[in-house]
Motif scaffolding. Structure first.
Motif, PDB file in Angstrom:
ATOM      1  N   PRO A 181      -9.157   9.756   0.243  1.00 25.43           N
ATOM      2  CA  PRO A 181      -8.787   8.758  -0.531  1.00 25.43           C
ATOM      3  C   PRO A 181      -9.719   8.479  -1.790  1.00 25.43           C
ATOM      4  O   PRO A 181      -9.376   8.137  -3.136  1.00 25.43           O
TER       5      PRO A 181
ATOM      6  N   SER B 239      -4.165   9.672  -3.398  1.00 23.64           N
ATOM      7  CA  SER B 239      -5.019   8.552  -2.915  1.00 23.64           C
ATOM      8  C   SER B 239      -4.454   7.441  -2.111  1.00 23.64           C
ATOM      9  O   SER B 239      -4.987   7.013  -1.005  1.00 23.64           O
ATOM     10  N   LEU B 240      -3.359   6.800  -2.655  1.00 27.35           N
ATOM     11  CA  LEU B 240      -2.621   5.587  -1.977  1.00 27.35           C
ATOM     12  C   LEU B 240      -1.948   6.359  -0.537  1.00 27.35           C
ATOM     13  O   LEU B 240      -1.997   5.351   0.369  1.00 27.35           O
TER      14      LEU B 240
ATOM     15  N   SER C   2      -4.590   6.017   2.172  1.00 27.20           N
ATOM     16  CA  SER C   2      -5.195   4.514   2.040  1.00 27.20           C
ATOM     17  C   SER C   2      -4.629   3.677   2.777  1.00 27.20           C
ATOM     18  O   SER C   2      -3.402   3.570   2.949  1.00 27.20           O
TER      19      SER C   2
ATOM     20  N   PRO D 248      -3.716  -0.667   3.592  1.00 23.08           N
ATOM     21  CA  PRO D 248      -3.510  -1.778   2.815  1.00 23.08           C
ATOM     22  C   PRO D 248      -5.136  -2.641   2.940  1.00 23.08           C
ATOM     23  O   PRO D 248      -5.154  -3.215   1.838  1.00 23.08           O
TER      24      PRO D 248
ATOM     25  N   ASP E 146      -7.911  -1.433   2.606  1.00 23.51           N
ATOM     26  CA  ASP E 146      -8.938  -0.837   1.870  1.00 23.51           C
ATOM     27  C   ASP E 146      -9.120  -1.241   0.633  1.00 23.51           C
ATOM     28  O   ASP E 146      -8.153  -1.638  -0.010  1.00 23.51           O
TER      29      ASP E 146
ATOM     30  N   THR F  60      -7.187  -0.075  -2.646  1.00 24.60           N
ATOM     31  CA  THR F  60      -5.853   0.045  -2.431  1.00 24.60           C
ATOM     32  C   THR F  60      -5.217  -0.947  -3.729  1.00 24.60           C
ATOM     33  O   THR F  60      -4.255  -0.392  -4.312  1.00 24.60           O
ATOM     34  N   ARG F  61      -5.827  -2.112  -3.790  1.00 26.99           N
ATOM     35  CA  ARG F  61      -5.185  -3.011  -4.892  1.00 26.99           C
ATOM     36  C   ARG F  61      -5.204  -2.393  -6.032  1.00 26.99           C
ATOM     37  O   ARG F  61      -4.308  -2.409  -7.144  1.00 26.99           O
TER      38      ARG F  61
ATOM     39  N   LEU G  86      -5.464   0.735  -6.813  1.00 27.52           N
ATOM     40  CA  LEU G  86      -4.555   1.893  -6.965  1.00 27.52           C
ATOM     41  C   LEU G  86      -3.356   1.611  -7.376  1.00 27.52           C
ATOM     42  O   LEU G  86      -2.811   2.208  -8.418  1.00 27.52           O
ATOM     43  N   TYR G  87      -2.775   0.618  -7.023  1.00 24.14           N
ATOM     44  CA  TYR G  87      -1.408  -0.088  -7.508  1.00 24.14           C
ATOM     45  C   TYR G  87      -1.484  -0.391  -8.955  1.00 24.14           C
ATOM     46  O   TYR G  87      -0.620   0.112  -9.818  1.00 24.14           O
TER      47      TYR G  87
ATOM     48  N   GLY H   4       2.182  -3.505  -4.669  1.00 23.68           N
ATOM     49  CA  GLY H   4       0.900  -3.959  -4.492  1.00 23.68           C
ATOM     50  C   GLY H   4       0.898  -5.387  -4.184  1.00 23.68           C
ATOM     51  O   GLY H   4       0.063  -6.194  -3.172  1.00 23.68           O
TER      52      GLY H   4
ATOM     53  N   ASP I 213       1.423  -6.923  -0.479  1.00 21.18           N
ATOM     54  CA  ASP I 213       0.110  -7.042   0.254  1.00 21.18           C
ATOM     55  C   ASP I 213      -0.777  -8.157  -0.076  1.00 21.18           C
ATOM     56  O   ASP I 213      -1.136  -8.492   0.617  1.00 21.18           O
TER      57      ASP I 213
END
Length: 672
Positions: A500, A526-527, A530, A532, A534, A537-538, A540-541, A564, A567
């Protein structure tokens, strides 16, 4: 085969003593033939074998595509004498001592050679193994056969790429010597007979001659362990005791020895049957052990080493080191091939400078710099980083206040704003951490120390200190670096399929290159891998939402923002992007709600990379435009005034204040 000295440049001589145990010798030589790249030669010493070893070695010599030399002894002369016979015939620049019950893995020789070549002070190297003295020991390996072992070795290498450390001694089952080191220390001491303590003695002599042993932590080699002694019925407890006495007679009763361990034999034998009945290998004694974590003595201020990796940085390095002057107990600079005045500048600031052969791996380079740090803690800077005056005082207070309990510290990095009118991008970095053998960098680009810190159980604490990064000011240089990073990342992705973090970095580069479609595919992959929690992650969104927006799909972009925010409802970057999308859809009320909420938030103590203007002038500017569009000049004037306070001289904000007929508020500043 010819025994004339001097083989091809860069060649290796692999010396293997064999005393019966033909089934293990077969496995050993098969692994060498498969996993050793030329140029190399094999020197097999048949130490009185009676089980068909001689005939097998003769067949290998006839058929092998590599050079094979056979030395035949009428009786078992012991490991040191057999190795010395091989050393006398060796032509290589690198001399490898290898037990016949070892099974090497892909890239083994390349990794050992690369490590010993990385530092002229290193004279001998060895791998990690299931059967070796600490710190080379990997306990509780999961495999039960050689196929699974090779899979494990590949994973071990990927997860620890570039990691290595120095150690007082090396296990002799698989040990590489440079010819320069061998010529300085001479052959093995044959007073140790069949073996034990010959490798301790060799390492001690090497260190006295100025050469350091080092372990390639990213290399795993299987060792069945003790097969020759077991097959010959050797009383290993007695032999250990006798050779310890010889070792202490030679070096003194106070000669350093490490802790004793008892190692079990491998869980399978050469024919994959259960191992022979055995009480396990007796205690193995080694000289000393590297630290896996130490704390300074009570009342003593910790020593902090500055570590840097540089190349052709004469335009930046002096300003960086001047800004850091007086803060650190030592400066360690690792140079990866400069052709300008970089090394001269580093020396002028009192740095200890070391050469390192660039291998397209920033983690390997940072680990090499870290290995040379003598402080209790390491702090890292790039040449285009600057420590400004107010931040110097914060860092000094941080260093002075570190207590006996080990922890790592986050220092934010403010990257100078680019030409797009945004703010400085502020990135959360672990910049200060304890120097430990189990804390090493990973990933070839955008290298990370946090995974190792978490794996070692080191607490991570947040600080209010910030380092300024000026490296993005030169756009041509930025483009060249991105192309370099892309090539390295694509190579790393081949080694770490679907990793990721690698996919995330490739996606970011594609976005910066304005290839939204390629970026979207990489980021979605990647998402998918991954969690939540990681740190990427934020982000990525947010990147996925931007990619959808660029591709003309606002619905998908909004869906990404919503996923996103489910989460993390307070993610400012996602709220900002969601507001942009609502405005594009003709929904100013929803946009205003998103942007107004951002101004109630403070940047959290969560790892992120965010334009600091989102928490300030960028969001205020958008709210000012919305206010003007709906005819609310009072709010528009307030917002434009707030922008002008944070961006003095901003022409757009000045015009907005004038349109609203409102005086500007006092100047302030955007915080991170």
């Amino acid at each position: 085969m010819s025994n004339t000295p001097g083989g091809p440049a860069g060649s290796a001589s692999v010396i293997i003593p064999c005393s019966n145990q033909l089934s293990y010798t077969r496995l050993c030589l098969a692994s060498l033939a498969r996993h050793t790249r030329p140029p190399w030669e094999l020197i097999a010493v048949d130490d009185g074998s009676t089980d068909g070893t001689a005939a097998y070695l003769a067949g290998v010599q006839d058929a092998a595509p590599f050079s094979v030399t056979i030395v035949a002894n009428a009786e078992n002369r012991g490991f040191p004498a057999a190795i010395n016979q091989g050393l006398a015939r060796a032509r290589g620049d690198y001399l490898v001592l290898l037990n016949n019950d070892a099974v090497v893995t892909d890239g083994w020789l390349d990794q050992l050679v690369a490590l010993v070549d990385s530092d002229p002070s290193i004279g001998m190297t060895g791998p990690m193994s299931n059967y070796a003295s600490p710190p080379q020991l990997v306990e509780r390996v999961p495999y039960q056969d050689l196929d699974a072992m090779h899979e494990f070795a590949a994973i071990w290498r990927r997860e620890r790429r570039g990691r290595w450390f120095k150690t007082p001694k090396l296990s002799g089952f698989c040990l590489l010597l440079t010819r320069r080191c061998f010529e300085a220390v001479g052959p093995l001491d044959e007073r140790f007979g069949l073996g034990f303590f010959d490798d301790d003695d060799l390492a001690l002599r090497a260190r006295k001659a100025g050469f350091e042993p080092a372990v390639a932590h990213d290399l795993f080699v299987h060792h069945y362990g003790g097969r020759t002694f077991l097959g010959a019925g050797v009383d290993t407890d007695r032999l250990l005791s006798e050779n310890l006495a010889k070792f202490q007679a030679k070096w003194g009763a106070d000669a350093p020895v490490g802790r004793a361990v008892r190692l079990p034999l491998a869980a399978f034998s050469a024919d994959r049957k259960p191992p022979e009945a055995s009480p396990g290998r007796p205690k193995v004694i080694g000289i000393g052990l590297p630290r896996t974590g130490t704390t300074p003595a009570a009342g003593r201020r910790v020593r902090v080493s500055l570590t840097m990796v540089v190349r052709d940085e004469e335009a930046n390095l002096a300003a960086c080191l001047e800004s850091a002057a007086g803060l650190f107990d030592e400066i360690v600079v690792l140079d990866t091939g400069s052709t300008d005045r970089t090394v001269e500048i580093a020396h002028a600031f009192g740095a200890r400078v070391f050469d390192f052969v660039w291998v397209d791996d920033f983690a390997a380079a940072r680990n090499a710099a870290l290995a040379r740090a003598t402080g209790d803690y390491a702090f890292w800077l790039d040449a285009d980083d600057r420590i400004e005056a107010a931040q110097r005082e914060r860092l000094k207070a941080l260093f002075d206040g570190i207590g006996p309990a080990e922890a790592a510290y986050v220092v934010r990095c403010a990257c100078d704003a680019g030409p797009d009118g945004g703010g400085a991008t502020v990135v959360d970095h672990v910049r200060l951490f304890p120097v430990r053998e189990d804390v090493r960098w990973i990933y070839r680009v955008h290298e990370q120390i946090l995974p190792a810190l978490r794996g070692a159980g080191v607490e991570v604490r947040w600080t209010d200190a910030t380092v300024r990064h000026v490296g993005y000011n030169d756009q041509d240089l930025r483009r060249r670096k991105l192309e370099r990073d892309r090539a390295i990342l694509e190579s790393e992705l081949a080694e770490r399929p679907d990793d990721p973090f690698v996919l995330f970095n490739l996606g970011q580069i594609a976005m910066e290159a304005d290839d939204a479609r390629a970026a979207l595919g990489l980021l979605q992959r990647s998402l998918a891998g991954s969690a939540p929690s990681d740190s990427i992650t934020r982000k990525l969104y947010a990147l996925i939402a931007r990619a959808h927006q660029r591709l003309g799909d606002p619905e998908a972009a909004l869906a990404a923002c919503g996923a996103g925010l489910a989460d993390d409802p307070d993610d400012a970057e996602l709220l900002f992007r969601k507001g942009v999308l609502h405005r594009l859809r003709g929904e100013p009320g929803e946009a205003r709600a998103c942007w107004s909420r951002i101004l109630t938030l403070r940047r959290p103590e969560k790892f992120a990379s965010v334009d600091e203007g989102i928490y300030g002038h960028v969001t205020m500017r958008n709210l000012a435009v919305l206010a003007e569009e709906r005819g609310d000049l009072a709010e528009a004037g307030l917002r434009w005034s707030e922008v002008l306070a944070r961006r003095p001289g901003d022409p757009e904000a000045a015009r907005g204040v004038a349109r609203a007929g409102r005086p500007a508020v006092p100047a302030g500043g955007d915080g991170p």
